[in-house]
Design a protein around this motif. Structure first.
Motif, mmCIF file in Angstrom:
data_model
loop_
_atom_site.group_PDB
_atom_site.id
_atom_site.type_symbol
_atom_site.label_atom_id
_atom_site.label_comp_id
_atom_site.label_asym_id
_atom_site.label_seq_id
_atom_site.Cartn_x
_atom_site.Cartn_y
_atom_site.Cartn_z
ATOM 1 N N LEU A 140 -5.441 -11.261 -0.639
ATOM 2 C CA LEU A 140 -5.225 -10.805 -2.018
ATOM 3 C C LEU A 140 -6.383 -9.925 -2.474
ATOM 4 C CD1 LEU A 140 -3.839 -14.011 -3.797
ATOM 5 C CD2 LEU A 140 -2.561 -11.979 -3.093
ATOM 6 N N HIS A 141 -7.599 -10.346 -2.164
ATOM 7 C CA HIS A 141 -8.777 -9.561 -2.530
ATOM 8 C C HIS A 141 -8.695 -8.151 -1.930
ATOM 9 C CE1 HIS A 141 -12.806 -7.930 -1.702
ATOM 10 N NE2 HIS A 141 -13.192 -8.523 -2.835
ATOM 11 N N ASP A 142 -8.349 -8.080 -0.666
ATOM 12 C CA ASP A 142 -8.315 -6.781 0.007
ATOM 13 C C ASP A 142 -7.192 -5.896 -0.525
ATOM 14 O OD1 ASP A 142 -10.450 -7.712 1.454
ATOM 15 O OD2 ASP A 142 -9.300 -8.113 3.286
ATOM 16 N N MET A 143 -6.062 -6.509 -0.853
ATOM 17 C CA MET A 143 -4.971 -5.726 -1.431
ATOM 18 C C MET A 143 -5.376 -5.169 -2.795
ATOM 19 S SD MET A 143 -1.697 -8.103 -0.361
ATOM 20 C CE MET A 143 -0.477 -7.122 -1.233
ATOM 21 N N LYS A 144 -6.059 -6.000 -3.573
ATOM 22 C CA LYS A 144 -6.462 -5.586 -4.912
ATOM 23 C C LYS A 144 -7.583 -4.554 -4.887
ATOM 24 C CE LYS A 144 -7.234 -5.815 -9.421
ATOM 25 N NZ LYS A 144 -6.327 -5.206 -10.413
ATOM 26 N N TRP A 145 -8.643 -4.803 -4.128
ATOM 27 C CA TRP A 145 -9.855 -4.002 -4.248
ATOM 28 C C TRP A 145 -10.024 -2.943 -3.156
ATOM 29 C CZ3 TRP A 145 -11.352 -4.440 -8.912
ATOM 30 C CH2 TRP A 145 -11.211 -5.652 -9.594
ATOM 31 N N THR A 146 -9.494 -3.191 -1.973
ATOM 32 C CA THR A 146 -9.593 -2.194 -0.902
ATOM 33 C C THR A 146 -8.407 -1.238 -0.928
ATOM 34 O OG1 THR A 146 -10.787 -3.776 0.509
ATOM 35 C CG2 THR A 146 -9.822 -1.849 1.587
ATOM 36 N N ASP A 147 -7.209 -1.825 -0.942
ATOM 37 C CA ASP A 147 -5.997 -0.992 -0.932
ATOM 38 C C ASP A 147 -5.633 -0.471 -2.312
ATOM 39 O OD1 ASP A 147 -5.985 -1.823 1.693
ATOM 40 O OD2 ASP A 147 -4.314 -3.232 1.434
ATOM 41 N N LYS A 148 -6.062 -1.201 -3.334
ATOM 42 C CA LYS A 148 -5.700 -0.880 -4.728
ATOM 43 C C LYS A 148 -4.188 -0.815 -4.906
ATOM 44 C CE LYS A 148 -10.023 1.669 -5.378
ATOM 45 N NZ LYS A 148 -10.711 0.468 -5.873
ATOM 46 N N SER A 149 -3.511 -1.806 -4.290
ATOM 47 C CA SER A 149 -2.041 -1.820 -4.310
ATOM 48 C C SER A 149 -1.457 -2.875 -5.243
ATOM 49 C CB SER A 149 -1.513 -2.060 -2.892
ATOM 50 O OG SER A 149 -1.930 -3.323 -2.405
ATOM 51 N N MET A 150 -2.310 -3.508 -6.090
ATOM 52 C CA MET A 150 -1.820 -4.560 -6.981
ATOM 53 C C MET A 150 -1.889 -4.166 -8.449
ATOM 54 S SD MET A 150 -3.126 -8.075 -5.132
ATOM 55 C CE MET A 150 -2.190 -9.101 -6.283
ATOM 56 N N LYS A 178 0.826 -1.206 0.000
ATOM 57 C CA LYS A 178 0.000 0.000 0.000
ATOM 58 C C LYS A 178 0.863 1.262 0.000
ATOM 59 C CE LYS A 178 -3.967 1.996 2.466
ATOM 60 N NZ LYS A 178 -4.913 1.822 3.607
ATOM 61 N N THR A 179 1.928 1.219 0.796
ATOM 62 C CA THR A 179 2.834 2.374 0.858
ATOM 63 C C THR A 179 3.537 2.596 -0.476
ATOM 64 O OG1 THR A 179 3.218 2.049 3.231
ATOM 65 C CG2 THR A 179 4.861 3.315 2.020
ATOM 66 N N ILE A 180 4.009 1.510 -1.094
ATOM 67 C CA ILE A 180 4.700 1.626 -2.386
ATOM 68 C C ILE A 180 3.786 2.251 -3.432
ATOM 69 C CG2 ILE A 180 5.645 0.281 -4.316
ATOM 70 C CD1 ILE A 180 6.750 -1.675 -2.181
ATOM 71 N N THR A 181 2.544 1.775 -3.479
ATOM 72 C CA THR A 181 1.611 2.321 -4.457
ATOM 73 C C THR A 181 1.326 3.796 -4.194
ATOM 74 O OG1 THR A 181 0.566 0.170 -4.812
ATOM 75 C CG2 THR A 181 -0.726 2.110 -5.390
ATOM 76 N N GLN A 182 1.120 4.150 -2.952
ATOM 77 C CA GLN A 182 0.816 5.544 -2.614
ATOM 78 C C GLN A 182 1.991 6.477 -2.889
ATOM 79 O OE1 GLN A 182 -0.356 5.157 1.503
ATOM 80 N NE2 GLN A 182 -2.519 4.805 1.007
ATOM 81 N N LYS A 183 3.213 5.987 -2.626
ATOM 82 C CA LYS A 183 4.395 6.843 -2.751
ATOM 83 C C LYS A 183 4.998 6.861 -4.152
ATOM 84 C CE LYS A 183 4.668 7.931 1.697
ATOM 85 N NZ LYS A 183 4.540 9.315 2.205
ATOM 86 N N THR A 184 4.807 5.771 -4.919
ATOM 87 C CA THR A 184 5.480 5.680 -6.227
ATOM 88 C C THR A 184 4.522 5.569 -7.403
ATOM 89 O OG1 THR A 184 5.654 3.255 -6.325
ATOM 90 C CG2 THR A 184 7.336 4.440 -5.047
#
Length: 458
Positions: free
Chosen positions: A247-257, A190-196
């Motif tokens: 995996l579901h939560d990373m993809k759809w909640t965090d949007k980090s995938m 989540k941090t990587i996606t938000q920062k980069t």
């Protein structure tokens, strides 16, 4: 490492070539003498000779046979093209058509031990001294419940977490401390996606790699894919559901995938090397593909051990072992161990062989010294590392998080029965979870378990 094509059930090794030197016989002088004095010449049939359609490797194999016989004049080798094949092994074993020595994948020894299809090598390994030189963690793959040894591990890999050190730095994360749990993976992604703006984490989903990586993740959550004898699917349970929910939560909640969902090994390697992915699961030898083939800066490569969840459960491992016929005499067992040691392990126990292999790797512009899951014990591995230190051309510090843990992390082999068919049945499950925010995880697993049980029951 031993890694046949992804369609093979022999450890689903895809394009990775972990510990590649293990699979190629060493031509350096063996420290072995011949068979024990007074035992006469021993003739040994050895499998895995390359076919005539592969003349270069066949010639190389034949040269190793000749070198071995020159160093061991009391042993005559009869090389044959027989290789392990799940569809033919049982018939060959029942008909006495197997060679005295044969290479088989990690998935097979326990079943073979139970069926009494392999020789007990405990005494001959002790007499040779090789038993004390092997990695006890890996050796468990080849042992029965009493600790007797029925095969010799010669190549091994374990899955870890590959990560982009540059993206970690840009995201304000410590590149020397990769995530140790899946909760930490989620937070870092989540941090990587938000920062980069890049995908913090990605997962393989196609060409059986989806099932392969789902299996790895299920193990890390404390679950399993099949029961011990491979007669029933066991992934329709809490650990598998938790892994998919994450995996579901990373993809759809965090949007980090990220947006891409359909990755295989080649596709995910290229995207990672292009700086589009922060983390994914694979073995250490992905270094060669990422850096040499796809152009990733070597300084950006990082790998840690498999993150765990809810305890120290272990990681998926693959590789190969050498088995010896249960009909082998004591003299034939001793000769078999000499051949196995010479052909597959010599560079780890013989300094001349280690240096020769390292020099050849440098000359061929291949990575030398890539860490992995060693088949020899910690002391012997350290000795080997000392022998090749002048020739190492990979950034060992980037592998440190993995190497500090991997040798002692519990390793779990792939599903024992029809692994590739199981993986194929699980690919759509992972794809559905990452492709549909409303995917019904329990229903998907129940359906897949029914499909797998039908295959296992055939």
């Amino acid at each position: 490492m031993y890694r046949p094509p992804i369609r093979s059930t022999a450890a689903l090794t895809t394009s990775l070539v972990l510990l590649a030197g293990l699979v190629a016989c060493s031509s350096a002088p063996s420290s072995s003498a011949g068979a024990p004095a007074g035992s006469g010449q021993v003739t040994l049939t050895v499998g895995d000779r390359p076919s005539s359609s592969d003349p270069a490797n066949r010639a190389s194999f034949d040269k190793k046979v000749a070198d071995f016989q020159k160093a061991n004049p009391d042993i005559k080798l009869n090389p044959v093209e027989t290789i392990w094949d799940a569809t033919t092994f049982q018939a060959q074993a029942a008909g006495g058509q197997l060679p005295a020595v044969l290479n088989v994948p990690f998935t097979e020894p326990q079943g073979m031990i139970a069926r009494k299809q392999v020789a007990d090598l405990t005494k001959v390994l002790k007499d040779d001294g090789l038993l004390d030189e092997l990695n006890p963690n890996v050796l468990k793959i080849a042992q029965d419940q009493s600790g007797n040894v029925f095969a010799v591990p010669t190549a091994a890999y374990s899955i870890g977490l590959i990560y982009n050190r540059d993206l970690f730095k840009k995201a304000g994360l410590d590149p020397d401390k990769p995530p140790a749990t899946w909760d930490e993976v989620r937070a870092a992604a989540k941090t990587i996606t938000q920062k980069t703006g890049q995908a913090g984490y990605a997962q393989m989903t196609t060409n059986n790699t989806g099932g392969w990586m789902f299996t790895t993740q299920t193990y890390a959550f404390g679950g399993s894919i099949e029961n011990e004898d491979g007669s029933k699917a066991t992934f329709d349970d809490a650990p598998s559901k938790a892994a998919l929910q994450l995996l579901h939560d990373m993809k759809w909640t965090d949007k980090s995938m990220g947006q891409a969902v359909l990755y295989d090994m080649d596709g995910i390697s290229k995207a990672f090397a292009a700086g589009k992915i922060g983390m994914y699961m694979a073995a250490p030898d992905q270094y060669r593909t990422l850096v040499q083939t796809n152009g990733l800066k070597s300084s950006a490569f990082g790998i840690g051990p498999m993150p765990q969840q809810g305890g120290d459960h272990g990681t998926l491992s693959g590789g190969s072992v050498q088995i010896v016929s249960p009909n082998a005499t004591d003299a034939e067992k001793a000769a078999a161990i000499k051949w196995i040691k010479f052909c597959y392990l010599n560079k780890y126990v013989n300094q001349d062989a280690a240096v020769t292999s390292a020099k050849n790797g440098v000359a061929a512009k291949l990575p030398v010294g890539t860490p992995g899951l060693p088949v020899v014990n910690a002391d012997q591995w350290s000795t080997y590392q000392g022998w090749i230190k002048p020739y190492v051309n990979v950034p060992l510090e980037n592998f440190a998080p993995y190497t500090k843990v991997a040798a002692d992390q519990k390793i779990i082999p792939e599903p024992p029965v029809k692994a590739q068919e199981v993986y194929a049945a699980l690919d759509p499950v992972v794809q559905a979870v990452l492709g549909n925010p409303k995917a019904d995880i329990p229903a998907l697993l129940t359906t897949a378990a029914g499909t797998v049980n039908a295959k296992l029951g055939r």
